[in-house]
Design an enzyme around this catalytic site. Structure first.
Site, PDB file in Angstrom:
ATOM      1  N   HIS A 125       0.840  -1.078  -0.055  1.00 42.45           N
ATOM      2  CA  HIS A 125       0.031   0.163  -0.041  1.00 42.45           C
ATOM      3  C   HIS A 125       0.747   1.287  -0.167  1.00 42.45           C
ATOM      4  O   HIS A 125       1.173   1.765   1.146  1.00 42.45           O
ATOM      5  CB  HIS A 125      -0.946   0.076   1.127  1.00 42.45           C
TER       6      HIS A 125
ATOM      7  N   HIS B  92       1.127   5.252  -2.570  1.00 43.24           N
ATOM      8  CA  HIS B  92       0.687   5.813  -3.617  1.00 43.24           C
ATOM      9  C   HIS B  92       1.729   6.614  -4.329  1.00 43.24           C
ATOM     10  O   HIS B  92       2.565   7.130  -3.807  1.00 43.24           O
ATOM     11  CB  HIS B  92      -0.200   7.128  -3.004  1.00 43.24           C
TER      12      HIS B  92
ATOM     13  N   HIS C  66      -9.898   1.403   0.446  1.00 39.47           N
ATOM     14  CA  HIS C  66      -9.614   2.388   1.429  1.00 39.47           C
ATOM     15  C   HIS C  66     -10.891   2.209   2.431  1.00 39.47           C
ATOM     16  O   HIS C  66     -11.929   2.768   2.089  1.00 39.47           O
ATOM     17  CB  HIS C  66      -9.090   3.588   1.170  1.00 39.47           C
TER      18      HIS C  66
ATOM     19  N   GLU D 298     -10.340   3.663   7.656  1.00 35.86           N
ATOM     20  CA  GLU D 298      -9.076   4.254   7.947  1.00 35.86           C
ATOM     21  C   GLU D 298      -9.428   5.668   9.077  1.00 35.86           C
ATOM     22  O   GLU D 298      -8.855   5.472  10.052  1.00 35.86           O
ATOM     23  CB  GLU D 298      -8.477   5.038   6.809  1.00 35.86           C
TER      24      GLU D 298
ATOM     25  N   HIS E   4      -6.030  -0.029   5.140  1.00 29.93           N
ATOM     26  CA  HIS E   4      -6.136   0.643   6.424  1.00 29.93           C
ATOM     27  C   HIS E   4      -6.828  -0.370   7.391  1.00 29.93           C
ATOM     28  O   HIS E   4      -6.345  -1.358   8.048  1.00 29.93           O
ATOM     29  CB  HIS E   4      -6.394   2.039   6.493  1.00 29.93           C
TER      30      HIS E   4
ATOM     31  N   ASP F 291       2.421   4.266   2.576  1.00 37.23           N
ATOM     32  CA  ASP F 291       1.254   5.079   2.054  1.00 37.23           C
ATOM     33  C   ASP F 291       1.730   6.337   1.424  1.00 37.23           C
ATOM     34  O   ASP F 291       1.432   6.025  -0.073  1.00 37.23           O
ATOM     35  CB  ASP F 291       0.359   5.251   3.457  1.00 37.23           C
TER      36      ASP F 291
END
Ligand SMILES: O=c1[nH]cnc2c1ncn2[C@H]1C[C@H](O)[C@@H](CO)O1
Length: 349
Positions: free
Chosen positions: A5, A7, A203, A206, A227, A285
């Site tokens: 995970h 980005h 997602h 979270e 998450h 992340d």
């Protein structure tokens, strides 16, 4: 290490942002590395909304520029190889980086001729050149955005088109207070993903409540949860997901700085996941914004949550098992890990 995970647009080098801005003649709010660091990174816990606003400071520099997009993908692979990652799944929204065939065009860009489809092709080129040069395996996940349900069907079609070119799954990112009942576009796209055999992560939980996790699993048929910290507030749901070996993509430093979890790491839901021997991975992340590396996430959980080398091994084997690689490639990755950990293949957890 295996990372599932992260980005791409949250993992750009600040130096690259400065350099591309200079080349393109784009004005930034900060002109030096020190000032840009202050502008784009977070040190104290805030909210998910404040965190998401950080992207506004630099996305317009990269979006719409073919060289820049390929470059961030290539540099990402170099960074991960240096961190000791052997397999990574990196995610992004093709629509956020395009400036044509997308409504609205993001980041106040003028209309150009770069489509979301070509963005995927450019990222794929950068990633695969990086794979060759840095000897690690990289796959990508295309993100739908919660506030843009009209993009989602496009996203699943891109996943289908590029499934043999490194794209392994789709995701739904952004502000999870926007649920899918109000936004049926996402549900339709995820139904199409199921029909076409495209892997799915979402997602959820979270900053949002367990109901968002339930929706992700029951309606969107998520195979992994991005998450998922707030799942533990619904004991029945949590027990069910434990039983189903649902994979949680945990991002420790992120969870503190986005305000997703109590900033006191000793109260973190990850401790419960560890005690229950849940299926989860450890991830950065958005390392650009959190000014972090995978190593700093590992150090954090070791220092504050009592993580041991044994648990790190278990986590990485679970991560490889929950990766979206096809079976044969997954076996190869697992073999590489077992060898690195000095374990026999059948001594998995
Ligand atoms: O932690 C996150 N939660 C929700 N959305 C996120 C997070 N990190 C990044 N994003 C969004 C912003 C990016 O532009 C987008 C695609 O990578 O995904």
């Amino acid at each position: 290490m295996v990372e599932l995970h992260v980005h791409l647009d949250g993992a750009i080098r600040l130096e690259t942002i400065l350099d591309v801005a200079k080349k393109r003649g784009i004005q930034l709010e900060a002109e030096t590395l020190v000032d840009l660091t202050k502008l784009c990174t977070m040190e104290e816990p805030a909210t998910l909304t404040e965190f998401l606003s950080k992207f506004n400071h630099y996305m317009h520099v990269i979006a719409g520029d073919r060289d820049a997009i390929k470059r961030i993908a290539y540099e990402f692979v170099e960074t991960k190889a240096k961190e000791g990652v052997v397999y990574v799944e990196v995610r992004y929204s093709p629509h956020f980086l395009a400036n044509c065939s997308v409504t609205p065009i993001s980041w106040n860009q003028k209309e150009g001729d770069l489509t979301p489809d070509e963005v995927v092709s450019l990222v794929n080129q950068g990633l695969s050149e990086g794979e060759k040069d840095f000897n690690i395996t990289v796959r990508s996940i295309l993100c739908c955005m919660r506030h843009m349900p009209d993009w989602s069907m496009d996203v699943v079609e891109l996943c289908k088109k590029y499934r043999n070119d490194g794209v392994v799954a789709m995701d739904l990112a952004g502000d999870e207070s926007l649920n899918c009942q109000a936004y049926p576009g996402h549900r339709r796209a995820y139904e199409e993903a199921v029909r076409s055999g495209i892997h799915r992560t979402v997602h959820a939980g979270e900053v949002g409540p367990p109901a968002v996790v339930r929706e992700a699993v029951e309606i969107l048929k998520a195979e992994r949860i991005g998450h998922g910290y707030h799942t533990i507030e619904d004991e029945a749901l949590y027990k069910q997901l434990l039983k189903d070996h649902m994979h949680f993509e945990v991002c420790p430093i992120s969870s503190k700085l986005t305000g997703a979890c109590d900033p006191d790491f000793t109260k973190h839901p990850l401790i419960r996941f560890k005690e229950d021997q849940a299926n989860y991975s450890l991830n950065t992340d958005d390392p650009l914004i959190f000014n972090s590396t995978l190593d700093s996430d590992y150090r954090t959980v070791k220092k504050y949550m009592g993580f041991t080398e044994e648990e790190f091994k278990r986590v990485n084997i679970n991560s490889a098992n929950s990766s979206f690689l096809p079976e044969k490639e997954k076996e190869k990755l697992l073999k590489r890990l077992y060898e690195a950990y000095g374990m026999m293949e059948n001594t998995g957890f």
